[in-house]
Scaffold this active site. Structure first.
Site, PDB file in Angstrom:
ATOM      1  N   VAL A   1     -59.470  70.269   0.089  1.00  0.00           N
ATOM      2  CA  VAL A   1     -60.397  69.163   0.366  1.00  0.00           C
ATOM      3  C   VAL A   1     -60.544  68.907   1.853  1.00  0.00           C
ATOM      4  O   VAL A   1     -61.404  68.135   2.260  1.00  0.00           O
ATOM      5  CB  VAL A   1     -59.956  67.831  -0.290  1.00  0.00           C
ATOM      6  CG1 VAL A   1     -60.345  67.767  -1.731  1.00  0.00           C
ATOM      7  CG2 VAL A   1     -58.478  67.580  -0.121  1.00  0.00           C
ATOM      8  N   LYS A   2     -59.685  69.491   2.651  1.00  0.00           N
ATOM      9  CA  LYS A   2     -59.748  69.388   4.125  1.00  0.00           C
ATOM     10  C   LYS A   2     -60.022  67.972   4.589  1.00  0.00           C
ATOM     11  O   LYS A   2     -60.940  67.709   5.364  1.00  0.00           O
ATOM     12  CB  LYS A   2     -60.803  70.347   4.673  1.00  0.00           C
ATOM     13  CG  LYS A   2     -60.484  71.798   4.369  1.00  0.00           C
ATOM     14  CD  LYS A   2     -61.458  72.753   5.042  1.00  0.00           C
ATOM     15  CE  LYS A   2     -61.188  74.189   4.681  1.00  0.00           C
ATOM     16  NZ  LYS A   2     -61.435  74.531   3.267  1.00  0.00           N
ATOM     17  N   ARG A   3     -59.180  67.032   4.162  1.00  0.00           N
ATOM     18  CA  ARG A   3     -59.368  65.638   4.547  1.00  0.00           C
ATOM     19  C   ARG A   3     -58.811  65.385   5.948  1.00  0.00           C
ATOM     20  O   ARG A   3     -57.804  65.986   6.345  1.00  0.00           O
ATOM     21  CB  ARG A   3     -58.658  64.709   3.558  1.00  0.00           C
ATOM     22  CG  ARG A   3     -59.240  64.730   2.161  1.00  0.00           C
ATOM     23  CD  ARG A   3     -60.693  64.357   2.170  1.00  0.00           C
ATOM     24  NE  ARG A   3     -61.202  64.117   0.832  1.00  0.00           N
ATOM     25  CZ  ARG A   3     -62.410  64.457   0.419  1.00  0.00           C
ATOM     26  NH1 ARG A   3     -63.241  65.093   1.236  1.00  0.00           N
ATOM     27  NH2 ARG A   3     -62.807  64.167  -0.804  1.00  0.00           N
TER      28      ARG A   3
END
Ligand SMILES: O=c1ccn([C@@H]2O[C@H](COP(=O)(O)O)[C@@H](O)[C@H]2O)c(=O)[nH]1
Length: 278
Positions: free
Chosen positions: A95-97
């Site tokens: 999700v590469k938050r």
């Protein structure tokens, strides 16, 4: 409670050093004879779980391909996560938050609190608001045995301009990320719970990964052009920490379950030929 690093180490010993992504691209849905809608997404994901959930160490659903179908897609992602965990693979949600610390607390609760419907074993995170802003995620991961993989040297060519820029103290941006994650893993016995994302496509960049102490997720293999042999060039003496990650290279063998398994077995053989035994 066991740490994510310990659980990952055991999964790799038992199942081999491999992460397979669930990336239901529209082209793959079409190639599998599935409609480009939530029903196609559900059938695609269920097939991958059936084929690989009980044999691959880590499965990495790419959230974007679920989010594009709105609330139905997110419900299918939740269900896919549950199915994968029931099947026994570790789930790394891509999700590469990355956000300010107070918002990171909410992202951490969404993915790393065991009471969340979206609870996974580990997530990917982006450090470009400062590695320190990810602290709430690191803290919740440590509390509940979760893991975080932080982007360091990504597989796309555009990443280099930012990641290899030199900071005031002479280190590259990527090296400051590498050093911060190394610090977090200090004292870990088997494998630390905090990993880095380092693309298999990037060649020898001269970065020092030797002290990381955690897993090094290597995307970029297969469809993006890198092969298992490239891992030697990119990771050098740190090969023992590498977790190779393939999505389209394996998924394009579907929808036949046996063919998906054979594709995963094939890339695992390629990787084992390069990586030290664990
Ligand atoms: O540097 C990065 C970080 C993440 N990814 C993700 O991995 C997969 C790669 O898919 P392939 O089909 O094997 O190319 C995808 O979900 C990316 O978002 C990456 O490629 N590079």
């Amino acid at each position: 409670m066991e740490s994510f690093g310990t659980r990952l180490h055991r999964a790799i010993v038992e199942r081999g050093p491999l992460c397979v992504g669930i990336d239901p691209h529209p082209g793959l849905l079409a190639a599998w004879g599935l409609p480009n809608d939530a029903e196609g997404l559900d059938r695609f994901s269920r097939t991958v779980v059936e084929a690989l959930g009980d044999r691959v160490a880590v499965v990495k659903p790419q959230s974007a391909f679920f989010e594009r179908f709105g609330s139905r897609g997110v419900a299918i992602l939740e269900s896919t996560i549950r199915q994968l965990r029931d099947a026994g693979s570790l789930v790394l949600l891509d999700v590469k938050r990355g956000d300010i610390g107070s918002t990171m607390s909410a992202y951490a609760a969404a993915y790393l609190d065991p009471s969340s419907p979206m609870h996974v074993d580990a997530v990917t995170a982006s450090p470009y608001l400062g590695v320190g802003s990810l602290a709430p995620m690191f803290e919740l991961a440590a509390e509940h045995g979760g893991g975080v993989f932080v982007l360091a040297l990504t597989s796309n060519p555009e990443g280099a301009a930012v990641q290899r820029a030199v900071t005031a103290d002479g280190r590259t941006v990527a090296q400051t990320v590498i050093d911060a994650i190394s610090q977090l893993n200090r004292g870990a016995t088997t494998l630390g719970s905090f990993g880095l994302v380092v693309g298999a496509t990037i060649g020898d960049t001269g970065h020092d990964l030797s002290g990381v102490g955690g897993p090094l997720l290597a995307p970029g293999l297969g469809a993006q052009g890198a092969g298992a042999a490239d891992l030697r060039t990119v990771f050098g003496s740190s090969l023992a920490s590498v977790l190779p990650s393939y999505s389209r290279e394996v998924l394009s063998a579907g929808p036949d379950v046996a063919a998906l398994r054979a594709a995963a077995d094939r890339v695992l053989v390629d990787c084992r030929a390069v990586l030290p035994a664990r």
